[in-house]
Design a protein around this motif. Structure first.
Motif, PDB file in Angstrom:
ATOM      1  N   GLY A  27     -17.469  -4.863  27.142  1.00 33.95           N
ATOM      2  CA  GLY A  27     -18.179  -6.033  26.643  1.00 33.95           C
ATOM      3  C   GLY A  27     -17.706  -6.446  25.263  1.00 33.95           C
ATOM      4  N   GLY A  28     -16.441  -6.183  24.973  1.00 31.71           N
ATOM      5  CA  GLY A  28     -15.871  -6.558  23.679  1.00 31.71           C
ATOM      6  C   GLY A  28     -16.219  -5.600  22.551  1.00 31.71           C
ATOM      7  N   VAL A  29     -16.946  -4.530  22.878  1.00 26.79           N
ATOM      8  CA  VAL A  29     -17.361  -3.547  21.858  1.00 26.79           C
ATOM      9  C   VAL A  29     -16.522  -2.275  22.026  1.00 26.79           C
ATOM     10  CG1 VAL A  29     -19.265  -2.078  21.085  1.00 26.79           C
ATOM     11  CG2 VAL A  29     -19.704  -4.452  21.782  1.00 26.79           C
ATOM     12  N   VAL A 115     -25.393  -1.550  24.334  1.00 28.50           N
ATOM     13  CA  VAL A 115     -25.549  -2.682  25.259  1.00 28.50           C
ATOM     14  C   VAL A 115     -25.974  -3.970  24.541  1.00 28.50           C
ATOM     15  CG1 VAL A 115     -25.901  -1.297  27.334  1.00 28.50           C
ATOM     16  CG2 VAL A 115     -27.868  -1.908  25.916  1.00 28.50           C
ATOM     17  N   ALA A 116     -26.764  -3.864  23.485  1.00 30.19           N
ATOM     18  CA  ALA A 116     -27.196  -5.076  22.775  1.00 30.19           C
ATOM     19  C   ALA A 116     -25.999  -5.749  22.112  1.00 30.19           C
ATOM     20  CB  ALA A 116     -28.267  -4.737  21.737  1.00 30.19           C
ATOM     21  N   ALA A 117     -25.117  -4.944  21.518  1.00 29.31           N
ATOM     22  CA  ALA A 117     -23.912  -5.505  20.890  1.00 29.31           C
ATOM     23  C   ALA A 117     -23.004  -6.137  21.941  1.00 29.31           C
ATOM     24  CB  ALA A 117     -23.169  -4.409  20.120  1.00 29.31           C
ATOM     25  N   MET A 118     -22.927  -5.501  23.111  1.00 26.26           N
ATOM     26  CA  MET A 118     -22.113  -6.078  24.199  1.00 26.26           C
ATOM     27  C   MET A 118     -22.648  -7.453  24.599  1.00 26.26           C
ATOM     28  SD  MET A 118     -21.405  -2.929  26.824  1.00 26.26           S
ATOM     29  CE  MET A 118     -21.342  -1.269  26.189  1.00 26.26           C
ATOM     30  N   ALA A 119     -23.968  -7.546  24.772  1.00 25.29           N
ATOM     31  CA  ALA A 119     -24.571  -8.825  25.180  1.00 25.29           C
ATOM     32  C   ALA A 119     -24.260  -9.907  24.158  1.00 25.29           C
ATOM     33  CB  ALA A 119     -26.081  -8.654  25.353  1.00 25.29           C
ATOM     34  N   ASP A 131     -29.685 -14.685  24.054  1.00 24.04           N
ATOM     35  CA  ASP A 131     -30.796 -14.300  24.937  1.00 24.04           C
ATOM     36  C   ASP A 131     -30.563 -14.712  26.396  1.00 24.04           C
ATOM     37  OD1 ASP A 131     -31.221 -17.013  24.797  1.00 24.04           O
ATOM     38  OD2 ASP A 131     -33.235 -16.875  23.907  1.00 24.04           O
ATOM     39  N   ARG A 132     -29.432 -15.360  26.669  1.00 23.27           N
ATOM     40  CA  ARG A 132     -29.097 -15.662  28.066  1.00 23.27           C
ATOM     41  C   ARG A 132     -28.351 -14.503  28.744  1.00 23.27           C
ATOM     42  NH1 ARG A 132     -27.142 -21.965  28.438  1.00 23.27           N
ATOM     43  NH2 ARG A 132     -28.655 -22.826  26.948  1.00 23.27           N
ATOM     44  N   LEU A 133     -28.003 -13.490  27.940  1.00 24.52           N
ATOM     45  CA  LEU A 133     -27.196 -12.375  28.443  1.00 24.52           C
ATOM     46  C   LEU A 133     -27.993 -11.082  28.407  1.00 24.52           C
ATOM     47  CD1 LEU A 133     -24.091 -11.920  29.180  1.00 24.52           C
ATOM     48  CD2 LEU A 133     -24.767 -14.202  28.457  1.00 24.52           C
ATOM     49  N   ALA A 134     -27.860 -10.280  29.436  1.00 20.42           N
ATOM     50  CA  ALA A 134     -28.426  -8.930  29.418  1.00 20.42           C
ATOM     51  C   ALA A 134     -27.363  -7.959  29.903  1.00 20.42           C
ATOM     52  CB  ALA A 134     -29.657  -8.857  30.312  1.00 20.42           C
ATOM     53  N   VAL A 135     -27.253  -6.838  29.222  1.00 17.68           N
ATOM     54  CA  VAL A 135     -26.353  -5.765  29.656  1.00 17.68           C
ATOM     55  C   VAL A 135     -27.189  -4.508  29.795  1.00 17.68           C
ATOM     56  CG1 VAL A 135     -24.311  -4.399  29.110  1.00 17.68           C
ATOM     57  CG2 VAL A 135     -24.390  -6.820  28.455  1.00 17.68           C
ATOM     58  N   THR A 136     -27.072  -3.852  30.928  1.00 20.50           N
ATOM     59  CA  THR A 136     -27.757  -2.576  31.131  1.00 20.50           C
ATOM     60  C   THR A 136     -26.729  -1.551  31.587  1.00 20.50           C
ATOM     61  OG1 THR A 136     -28.341  -3.159  33.404  1.00 20.50           O
ATOM     62  CG2 THR A 136     -29.960  -3.659  31.713  1.00 20.50           C
ATOM     63  N   ALA A 137     -27.082  -0.283  31.470  1.00 18.53           N
ATOM     64  CA  ALA A 137     -26.153   0.781  31.843  1.00 18.53           C
ATOM     65  C   ALA A 137     -26.858   1.773  32.746  1.00 18.53           C
ATOM     66  CB  ALA A 137     -25.635   1.494  30.598  1.00 18.53           C
TER      67      ALA A 137
END
Ligand code: MG
Length: 164
Positions: A27-29, A115-119, A131-137
């Motif tokens: 996610g770019g991180v 995950v927050a940084a990825m979003a 806030d349109r993006l969510a990333v979960t693991a």
């Protein structure tokens, strides 16, 4: 009967092999780990899955069609650039991401703190509010190639709406 509904949904899946000697970029991180993802690009399976979801929703095919790994100019490219280009193509077709989620499947490393940084990075590449993006693991309880730590996989869904 009215015409086609204005919303389009897309789904993308990707997986890359974990190998020594490369940074782990998701996610770019850059996530601290002893191995990274192999790939013609930076191997960012999260960005790739999401780009495929965006392109698929817009009816624009997939990443491999627009950015073939046979293209030497793309060697080592940051995948957020590919994601941004997918979003640009969707916008040219009159669509933007209204909502998207990516699930990362990895036994290791633990990704909850990232995950927050990825979003945020993914939303930036898509040029939409974070806030349109969510990333979960998640893990697979030690099963399969992700469970054995051979690779990391990602699955993404994207809902596209007409450009506001
Ligand atoms: Mg890929």
């Amino acid at each position: 009967m009215s015409g086609a509904p204005p919303l389009r949904i897309g789904h993308g899946v990707d997986a890359h092999r974990l190998v020594p000697g490369r940074p782990l970029i998701l996610g770019g991180v850059t996530v601290p780990f002893d191995r990274g993802l192999e790939g013609h690009s930076d191997g960012d399976a999260v960005a790739h899955a999401l780009a495929d979801a965006v392109l698929g929703a817009a009816g624009l095919g997939d990443l491999g069609r627009h950015f073939p790994s046979s293209d030497a100019r793309l060697a080592g490219i940051g995948s957020l650039l590919l994601l941004a280009e997918a979003a640009r193509m969707a916008r040219a077709a009159g669509l933007e991401v209204a909502s998207a989620q990516v699930v990362v499947v990895a036994q290791q490393p633990r990704l909850a703190d990232h995950v927050a940084a990825m979003a945020e990075r993914l939303a930036g590449a898509l040029d939409v509010p974070a806030d349109r993006l969510a990333v979960t693991a998640t893990t697979t309880d030690g099963m399969g190639f992700t469970g054995r730590g051979e690779g990391i996989a990602a699955s993404a869904v994207a809902l596209l709406c007409p450009v506001s």
